[in-house]
Design a protein around this motif. Structure first.
Motif, PDB file in Angstrom:
ATOM      1  N   HIS A 170       0.854  -1.187   0.000  1.00 49.19           N
ATOM      2  CA  HIS A 170       0.000   0.000   0.000  1.00 49.19           C
ATOM      3  C   HIS A 170       0.884   1.229   0.000  1.00 49.19           C
ATOM      4  O   HIS A 170       1.903   1.271   0.697  1.00 49.19           O
ATOM      5  CB  HIS A 170      -0.933  -0.004   1.210  1.00 49.19           C
ATOM      6  N   ILE A 171       0.507   2.242  -0.773  1.00 54.68           N
ATOM      7  CA  ILE A 171       1.316   3.449  -0.914  1.00 54.68           C
ATOM      8  C   ILE A 171       0.457   4.670  -0.617  1.00 54.68           C
ATOM      9  O   ILE A 171      -0.664   4.797  -1.119  1.00 54.68           O
ATOM     10  CB  ILE A 171       1.908   3.550  -2.334  1.00 54.68           C
ATOM     11  N   GLN A 172       0.996   5.560   0.203  1.00 53.13           N
ATOM     12  CA  GLN A 172       0.389   6.858   0.447  1.00 53.13           C
ATOM     13  C   GLN A 172       1.505   7.886   0.459  1.00 53.13           C
ATOM     14  O   GLN A 172       2.424   7.815   1.282  1.00 53.13           O
ATOM     15  CB  GLN A 172      -0.370   6.876   1.771  1.00 53.13           C
ATOM     16  N   GLY A 173       1.414   8.831  -0.474  1.00 54.85           N
ATOM     17  CA  GLY A 173       2.450   9.839  -0.569  1.00 54.85           C
ATOM     18  C   GLY A 173       3.783   9.193  -0.892  1.00 54.85           C
ATOM     19  O   GLY A 173       3.910   8.421  -1.840  1.00 54.85           O
ATOM     20  N   GLU A 174       4.800   9.501  -0.084  1.00 56.74           N
ATOM     21  CA  GLU A 174       6.139   8.967  -0.311  1.00 56.74           C
ATOM     22  C   GLU A 174       6.470   7.818   0.630  1.00 56.74           C
ATOM     23  O   GLU A 174       7.639   7.476   0.821  1.00 56.74           O
ATOM     24  CB  GLU A 174       7.180  10.088  -0.156  1.00 56.74           C
ATOM     25  N   LEU A 175       5.442   7.201   1.209  1.00 56.08           N
ATOM     26  CA  LEU A 175       5.656   6.074   2.114  1.00 56.08           C
ATOM     27  C   LEU A 175       4.971   4.835   1.547  1.00 56.08           C
ATOM     28  O   LEU A 175       3.792   4.865   1.193  1.00 56.08           O
ATOM     29  CB  LEU A 175       5.107   6.378   3.503  1.00 56.08           C
ATOM     30  N   MET A 176       5.721   3.750   1.436  1.00 55.67           N
ATOM     31  CA  MET A 176       5.158   2.468   1.011  1.00 55.67           C
ATOM     32  C   MET A 176       5.096   1.557   2.235  1.00 55.67           C
ATOM     33  O   MET A 176       6.074   1.418   2.977  1.00 55.67           O
ATOM     34  CB  MET A 176       6.028   1.837  -0.070  1.00 55.67           C
ATOM     35  N   ILE A 177       3.941   0.927   2.440  1.00 56.70           N
ATOM     36  CA  ILE A 177       3.740   0.014   3.558  1.00 56.70           C
ATOM     37  C   ILE A 177       3.586  -1.387   2.980  1.00 56.70           C
ATOM     38  O   ILE A 177       2.694  -1.630   2.168  1.00 56.70           O
ATOM     39  CB  ILE A 177       2.486   0.389   4.370  1.00 56.70           C
ATOM     40  N   VAL A 178       4.442  -2.291   3.398  1.00 58.81           N
ATOM     41  CA  VAL A 178       4.416  -3.662   2.899  1.00 58.81           C
ATOM     42  C   VAL A 178       4.026  -4.579   4.050  1.00 58.81           C
ATOM     43  O   VAL A 178       4.633  -4.536   5.125  1.00 58.81           O
ATOM     44  CB  VAL A 178       5.785  -4.086   2.334  1.00 58.81           C
ATOM     45  N   GLU A 179       3.005  -5.394   3.821  1.00 57.61           N
ATOM     46  CA  GLU A 179       2.563  -6.355   4.844  1.00 57.61           C
ATOM     47  C   GLU A 179       3.201  -7.697   4.558  1.00 57.61           C
ATOM     48  O   GLU A 179       3.133  -8.212   3.443  1.00 57.61           O
ATOM     49  CB  GLU A 179       1.036  -6.477   4.839  1.00 57.61           C
ATOM     50  N   ALA A 180       3.857  -8.244   5.575  1.00 58.09           N
ATOM     51  CA  ALA A 180       4.453  -9.574   5.473  1.00 58.09           C
ATOM     52  C   ALA A 180       4.622 -10.094   6.885  1.00 58.09           C
ATOM     53  O   ALA A 180       5.717 -10.072   7.438  1.00 58.09           O
ATOM     54  CB  ALA A 180       5.786  -9.537   4.742  1.00 58.09           C
ATOM     55  N   ASN A 181       3.502 -10.539   7.499  1.00 58.99           N
ATOM     56  CA  ASN A 181       3.520 -10.920   8.912  1.00 58.99           C
ATOM     57  C   ASN A 181       4.094  -9.782   9.738  1.00 58.99           C
ATOM     58  O   ASN A 181       4.956  -9.956  10.597  1.00 58.99           O
ATOM     59  CB  ASN A 181       4.324 -12.198   9.125  1.00 58.99           C
ATOM     60  N   GLY A 182       3.624  -8.619   9.495  1.00 59.68           N
ATOM     61  CA  GLY A 182       4.075  -7.384  10.103  1.00 59.68           C
ATOM     62  C   GLY A 182       3.987  -6.302   9.049  1.00 59.68           C
ATOM     63  O   GLY A 182       3.555  -6.540   7.923  1.00 59.68           O
ATOM     64  N   ARG A 218       6.183  -7.409  14.227  1.00 53.63           N
ATOM     65  CA  ARG A 218       5.967  -8.578  13.377  1.00 53.63           C
ATOM     66  C   ARG A 218       4.795  -9.386  13.894  1.00 53.63           C
ATOM     67  O   ARG A 218       4.955 -10.410  14.536  1.00 53.63           O
ATOM     68  CB  ARG A 218       7.227  -9.416  13.340  1.00 53.63           C
ATOM     69  N   LEU A 219       3.625  -8.924  13.599  1.00 50.12           N
ATOM     70  CA  LEU A 219       2.414  -9.620  14.014  1.00 50.12           C
ATOM     71  C   LEU A 219       1.916 -10.454  12.843  1.00 50.12           C
ATOM     72  O   LEU A 219       1.763  -9.955  11.738  1.00 50.12           O
ATOM     73  CB  LEU A 219       1.350  -8.602  14.419  1.00 50.12           C
ATOM     74  N   GLU A 220       1.685 -11.735  13.079  1.00 48.48           N
ATOM     75  CA  GLU A 220       1.198 -12.592  12.000  1.00 48.48           C
ATOM     76  C   GLU A 220      -0.246 -12.247  11.655  1.00 48.48           C
ATOM     77  O   GLU A 220      -1.123 -12.261  12.504  1.00 48.48           O
ATOM     78  CB  GLU A 220       1.288 -14.061  12.422  1.00 48.48           C
ATOM     79  N   PHE A 221      -0.489 -11.931  10.386  1.00 46.43           N
ATOM     80  CA  PHE A 221      -1.846 -11.710   9.918  1.00 46.43           C
ATOM     81  C   PHE A 221      -2.395 -13.032   9.385  1.00 46.43           C
ATOM     82  O   PHE A 221      -1.648 -13.874   8.912  1.00 46.43           O
ATOM     83  CB  PHE A 221      -1.874 -10.645   8.824  1.00 46.43           C
ATOM     84  N   PRO A 222      -3.695 -13.229   9.485  1.00 47.61           N
ATOM     85  CA  PRO A 222      -4.279 -14.498   9.027  1.00 47.61           C
ATOM     86  C   PRO A 222      -3.993 -14.755   7.559  1.00 47.61           C
ATOM     87  O   PRO A 222      -3.860 -13.833   6.752  1.00 47.61           O
ATOM     88  CB  PRO A 222      -5.789 -14.293   9.277  1.00 47.61           C
ATOM     89  N   THR A 223      -3.910 -16.022   7.198  1.00 48.13           N
ATOM     90  CA  THR A 223      -3.692 -16.409   5.807  1.00 48.13           C
ATOM     91  C   THR A 223      -4.867 -15.949   4.947  1.00 48.13           C
ATOM     92  O   THR A 223      -6.015 -15.946   5.380  1.00 48.13           O
ATOM     93  CB  THR A 223      -3.547 -17.938   5.706  1.00 48.13           C
ATOM     94  N   ASN A 224      -4.578 -15.535   3.722  1.00 44.05           N
ATOM     95  CA  ASN A 224      -5.613 -15.084   2.773  1.00 44.05           C
ATOM     96  C   ASN A 224      -6.427 -13.926   3.332  1.00 44.05           C
ATOM     97  O   ASN A 224      -7.635 -13.847   3.152  1.00 44.05           O
ATOM     98  CB  ASN A 224      -6.543 -16.236   2.383  1.00 44.05           C
ATOM     99  N   PHE A 225      -5.734 -13.019   4.037  1.00 46.79           N
ATOM    100  CA  PHE A 225      -6.409 -11.865   4.614  1.00 46.79           C
ATOM    101  C   PHE A 225      -5.533 -10.643   4.393  1.00 46.79           C
ATOM    102  O   PHE A 225      -4.337 -10.662   4.681  1.00 46.79           O
ATOM    103  CB  PHE A 225      -6.643 -12.072   6.111  1.00 46.79           C
ATOM    104  N   GLU A 226      -6.110  -9.588   3.840  1.00 49.43           N
ATOM    105  CA  GLU A 226      -5.338  -8.390   3.545  1.00 49.43           C
ATOM    106  C   GLU A 226      -5.630  -7.320   4.598  1.00 49.43           C
ATOM    107  O   GLU A 226      -6.768  -6.862   4.731  1.00 49.43           O
ATOM    108  CB  GLU A 226      -5.682  -7.864   2.149  1.00 49.43           C
ATOM    109  N   PRO A 227      -4.629  -6.880   5.378  1.00 46.31           N
ATOM    110  CA  PRO A 227      -4.877  -5.954   6.485  1.00 46.31           C
ATOM    111  C   PRO A 227      -5.159  -4.530   6.041  1.00 46.31           C
ATOM    112  O   PRO A 227      -5.625  -3.722   6.839  1.00 46.31           O
ATOM    113  CB  PRO A 227      -3.578  -6.025   7.297  1.00 46.31           C
ATOM    114  N   LYS A 228      -4.876  -4.182   4.768  1.00 41.59           N
ATOM    115  CA  LYS A 228      -5.117  -2.848   4.219  1.00 41.59           C
ATOM    116  C   LYS A 228      -4.571  -1.744   5.126  1.00 41.59           C
ATOM    117  O   LYS A 228      -5.306  -0.851   5.560  1.00 41.59           O
ATOM    118  CB  LYS A 228      -6.619  -2.645   3.998  1.00 41.59           C
ATOM    119  N   PRO A 229      -3.280  -1.743   5.443  1.00 38.65           N
ATOM    120  CA  PRO A 229      -2.734  -0.667   6.273  1.00 38.65           C
ATOM    121  C   PRO A 229      -2.828   0.671   5.559  1.00 38.65           C
ATOM    122  O   PRO A 229      -2.583   0.765   4.355  1.00 38.65           O
ATOM    123  CB  PRO A 229      -1.275  -1.090   6.483  1.00 38.65           C
TER     124      PRO A 229
END
Length: 711
Positions: free
Chosen positions: A587-599, A619-630
Motif C-alpha cells: 500500500h502506498i500513500q504519498g512517499e511512504l510504502m507500507i508492505v505487509e508480510a507478517n508485520g 511482526r504480528l502474524e496476519f491471518p492467511t488469505n487476509f489483507e490488512p489494508k494498512p
C-alpha cells in the motif's frame, strides 16, 4: 515509546499498551535455504541445523557473532536423514530410518561436533525402531518413536552414554503409548513424562534406567501441544492454557498456576524465564511458579518453530531461517492477540476522511471514527435491512461506498453523512465477488457470473458508471477469467491477477486492460509474459501490486519489482528490490510504502526506483488469505486484523535511523565504527541502498544520514 491500540469490532473499549519498535532488539536475520527442519544448540555455542532439500545435510553455525557463520557440515555417506536432531554436550544424536539406511537397519547416529568445522561420526547404534524423540538426563539418553508407526508401538530405549563412543543399552520397553512427534517426551528430576495427545503419563526412573508408572492425568482438551520438565516442575501447554504442575509427589501432581493463553508449539525454560509459542512468542517470569506473569510478547515471521536462549541472545528458529535478538526482547510488549473476537467477522476495510468502513461479515458494515487513530470510536453498523448475506468486500471514493456480499450482491451507499451511509442501489449480476475498485466514478468488479450451463460459473470483469450512485449503469461485462483474485485501477488502466494455471486465456497471471472506453475494455498485455516481465513470476504467486504516479510496485517472491506504469501498454521492469521476505500486500500513500508480510514494513519511496526501508511495525502474524489494508491516518499507520480488530501504530516512533547502527538513538563514534566494520566484512548492515554491492554510494548514504541526524 511506540504505542499500540487494538479495538475489537463489537466493543467500544480500547486495548492499549506501550511498546518499542522490535528492531531495537533485533541483532540479525539469516535466511537458510534447503529446507531446514530441525535445530539444536551445542554446549560450545554452535547451532546445528538439519536440512533435507534437496539432499540431507547437517550444517553447523557459529553463534558468537552478530550473524550466523557457517563453519562446517556433516553429509551422510549414502543415505538421507528424515528425522529430528538432538544435542547432548557437543554431540548430535539423530536416527536414520531403515528405509534410508544402506543396510535397511534403523540406527542412531552419534556425531561429534566438538570441532564444528570437522564433525565426525562417533558411532552408529543399531536399534529396532525409528527413534525420532530423544531427551537426556546426566549421562543417560532416552529415545522413543512417535505415533507414526501406529498404536501400541511407543517403544522406549534407555542408553548409558558415559562413553559416547560406546553407548550401552540399559533397557527397551514397549510403553503401549501413542506419542506425538513434537514435545511429547520429557525427562527431568528422576521422572519421565510422556504426552499422548489428551493425557500425560508419568514414570519414575531409577539409576539403572528402570521405569515405574506413577500417574496418568487426562486433560479436557483436544491435545497437549507442548511440555518442558525442569526438576520436579512440568510446564505444559495446550489449546486452552499454559499451566505449571508440581510433581514432587509423582502419584499426586498439583496444579501450581494456570494462564488463559493457548500454547500451540514449544515451551522453553531458561532459568526463571519461560518462552511459550502462542500466536507469537509469549515471555513469562516463572520465578514464582504460583504466580507466573507475562513480561513480553513478540512475533517473528510466519513458521516460527522454536526459541533457543543462549548467553545474552535469543535465537528464534523458523521454517526459513534464524533471527537473533538481544535478551532485552524479553521485555518487548508487542501486541498480544486476543483469543476471541465476538460480534463480527471483519474481511476488508477502507478509510475515507478519518472514517473507517469495514465489511464485517454478518454485522454488515461497521463504521469507526479514526480522528484519534490510537483510540478508534465505534459509530454505527448499517446494512441489516438491505440484504441478508454477509459483507465480504468494500470499496470507496469521495462520493460512494460499495459493499459486496458472500453471495455476490453489491450494495451502493452514499456518504453525504460519513457516519450514516445511505443505501441507494443494489447490483445483482454476480454470484460471487472476488474484488472491487473505484476510480473517477467507475466501479470495476471482478468475480463470477452464471455461465451458459446450470451450476457453471465464469470469471468475469464488470464495469459500472456510478456517477449517480442511485442509478448505476452497467457499461460492460468482460468474460474469460479462470480464477480471478484481485483488480486495481490506475488512470485508464485496470490491472487484474488471475491465479489459474491451466485456463487457456491471455487473462491469466498479471494482466493490464485499457478502460479508456468503459464500454469496450481492451486486453493490452500479460505483464508477466513479456520479455521485460516480472522476473521469477509464476502463476501460483499472489503478486500484490500498488501504484504511485508513473510506477507500479509488485511483490514477487522475496522482492519488489518496480515497473513503469505510464499507460496500460508500458508495464516494464525498471528495478528490483530484495526484501528478505515475501510481500503479502503493498500500500502506498504519498512517499511512504507500507508492505505487509507478517508485520508492516515501512519504506521511503521519495526516490521511486530506490525504496529505502526506514522502519517496521511489530511482526504480528496476519491471518492467511487476509489483507490488512494498512493506511496512514494522521501520524499513525492503521491496519485491520481479523482476529484482533484495529492495530494502530504511531508511525514516527517506529521509523528507524539507518545511521544509528547500535539503536541507542544517539549518533556517535560507535555507529561509525559499526558501519566501517560491517563495510569491511561486506555485511548487509552496510548495504544502505540495498543494491547488493558495497561501494562508495553506501558510504555516501551513511555520511549523509549521519550528518543529517535522526528524527
Amino acid at each position: 515509546m511506540f504505542a499500540l491500540a487494538m479495538v475489537p469490532f463489537a466493543a467500544t473499549s480500547v486495548h492499549a499498551q506501550s511498546l518499542r519498535c522490535i528492531e531495537e532488539h533485533l541483532v540479525s536475520e539469516t535466511r537458510l535455504d534447503e529446507r531446514p527442519i530441525s535445530y539444536a544448540m551445542l554446549d560450545n555455542g554452535t547451532l546445528a541445523v538439519l536440512h533435507i532439500d534437496p539432499d540431507a545435510v547437517i550444517r553447523f553455525y557459529d553463534t558468537s557473532h552478530d550473524t550466523l557463520e557457517l563453519v562446517g557440515e556433516y553429509i551422510p555417506s549414502s543415505a538421507s536423514y528424515r528425522n529430528t536432531i538432538h544435542a547432548h554436550g557437543n554431540d548430535i544424536y539423530t536416527c536414520l530410518p531403515a528405509s534410508d539406511h544402506p543396510d535397511s537397519q534403523d540406527a542412531i547416529f552419534v556425531i561429534d561436533a566438538s570441532d564444528p568445522s570437522n564433525p565426525t561420526l562417533r558411532t552408529e547404534i543399531s536399534v529396532e525402531h525409528n527413534l525420532n524423540l530423544a531427551d537426556f538426563e546426566g549421562n543417560t539418553a532416552y529415545f522413543m518413536n512417535d505415533d507414526f508407526l501406529g498404536p501400541g508401538d511407543g517403544f522406549l530405549y534407555v542408553y548409558d552414554i558415559t562413553d559416547p563412543d560406546k553407548p550401552i543399552r540399559r533397557r527397551r520397553v514397549n510403553t503401549g503409548l501413542r506419542v506425538p512427534r513434537e514435545h511429547g517426551f520429557q525427562v527431568a528430576g528422576g521422572l519421565m513424562h510422556i504426552s499422548t495427545y489428551d493425557r500425560i503419563s508419568t514414570y519414575t526412573i531409577d539409576e539403572a534406567g528402570q521405569t515405574k508408572w506413577q500417574h496418568a492425568y487426562r486433560f479436557d482438551v483436544n491435545a497437549v501441544w507442548a511440555m518442558e520438565a525442569v526438576g520436579q516442575m512440568l510446564y505444559m501447554g495446550h489449546d486452552e492454557k499454559f499451566e505449571i504442575y508440581d510433581f514432587s509427589d509423582p502419584a499426586n501432581p498439583t496444579l501450581r498456576a494456570s494462564d488463559d493463553r493457548p500454547s500451540y508449539g514449544g515451551i522453553i525454560i531458561d532459568g526463571s524465564t519461560a518462552y511459550v509459542l502462542q500466536n507469537g512468542i509469549g515471555v513469562y517470569d516463572v520465578s514464582n511458579p504460583d504466580a507466573p506473569h507475562l513480561t513480553g510478547h513478540f512475533s517473528d515471521y510466519a513458521g516460527v518453530n522454536g526459541v533457543i536462549p543462549f548467553n545474552d541472545r535469543v535465537l528464534v528458529t523458523r521454517d526459513s531461517g534464524v533471527s537473533i535478538f538481544n535478551q532485552t526482547v524479553k521485555d518487548y510488549q508487542g501486541p498480544e492477540p486476543l483469543t476471541t473476537l465476538t460480534g463480527g467477522e471483519p474481511h476488508e476495510m477502507v478509510i475515507q476522511d478519518n472514517t473507517a468502513y469495514i465489511a464485517n461479515g454478518s454485522f454488515r458494515m461497521t463504521i469507526y471514527d479514526l480522528t484519534d487513530p490510537m483510540a478508534p470510536v465505534f459509530l454505527d453498523a448499517v446494512g441489516e435491512g438491505y440484504f441478508s448475506e454477509d459483507y465480504r468486500q468494500i470499496a470507496a471514493d469521495e462520493d460512494s461506498i460499495v459493499t459486496a456480499s458472500d453471495e455476490g450482491t453489491i450494495g451502493i451507499f452514499t456518504n453525504i453523512d460519513p457516519t450514516q451511509p445511505d443505501h441507494v442501489a443494489s447490483i445483482s449480476d454476480f454470484v460471487s465477488v472476488t474484488d472491487m475498485d473505484i476510480e473517477n466514478n467507475l466501479l470495476v468488479v471482478i468475480g463470477f457470473v452464471e455461465g451458459d450451463s446450470p451450476g457453471v460459473t465464469e470469471g468475469t470483469l464488470g464495469i459500472y458508471d456510478i456517477t449517480e450512485p442511485a442509478n448505476p449503469i452497467q457499461r460492460s461485462m468482460l468474460p474469460g477469467f479462470g480464477d480471478p483474485q484481485w483488480i486495481r485501477l490506475t488512470d485508464s488502466s485496470a490491472i487484474t491477477y488471475d491465479a489459474s494455471s491451466d485456463f487457456d486465456t491471455d487473462h491469466r497471471g498479471l494482466v493490464s486492460f485499457d478502460i479508456t472506453d468503459p464500454a469496450t475494455p481492451a486486453y493490452v498485455k500479460n505483464i508477466s509474459a513479456t520479455s521485460g516481465g516480472v522476473s521469477g513470476f509464476s502463476f501460483d504467486q499472489p503478486c500484490p501490486i500498488a501504484f504511485s504516479g508513473q510506477y507500479a510496485y509488485v511483490g514477487i517472491g522475496e522482492s519488489i519489482s518496480i515497473l513503469s506504469s505510464s499507460g496500460p501498454d508500458t508495464f516494464e521492469v525498471l528495478a528490483d528490490v530484495l526484501t528478505g521476505y515475501q510481500p503479502g500486500s503493498i500500500h502506498i500513500q504519498g512517499e511512504l510504502m507500507i508492505v505487509e508480510a507478517n508485520g508492516l514494513y515501512l519504506y521511503d519511496i521519495s526516490d521511486p526506483l530506490n525504496p529505502v526501508r526506514v522502519g517496521m511495525a511489530n511482526r504480528l502474524e496476519f491471518p492467511t488469505n487476509f489483507e490488512p489494508k494498512p493506511q496512514i491516518v494522521g501520524d499513525a499507520v492503521v491496519a485491520l486484523h481479523r482476529d484482533i480488530g484495529f492495530i494502530s501504530y504511531e508511525m514516527d516512533t517506529c521509523i528507524t535511523c539507518s545511521a544509528d547502527l547500535n539503536h541507542d538513538h544517539v549518533l556517535d563514534f560507535f555507529d561509525v565504527s559499526i558501519f566501517l566494520a560491517a563495510y569491511i566484512a561486506q555485511s548487509a548492515e552496510a548495504d544502505l541502498n540495498n543494491d547488493g554491492v558495497y561501494d562508495f554510494f553506501d558510504v555516501s548514504d551513511f555520511l549523509v544520514q549521519f550528518n543529517s541526524g535522526c528524527p
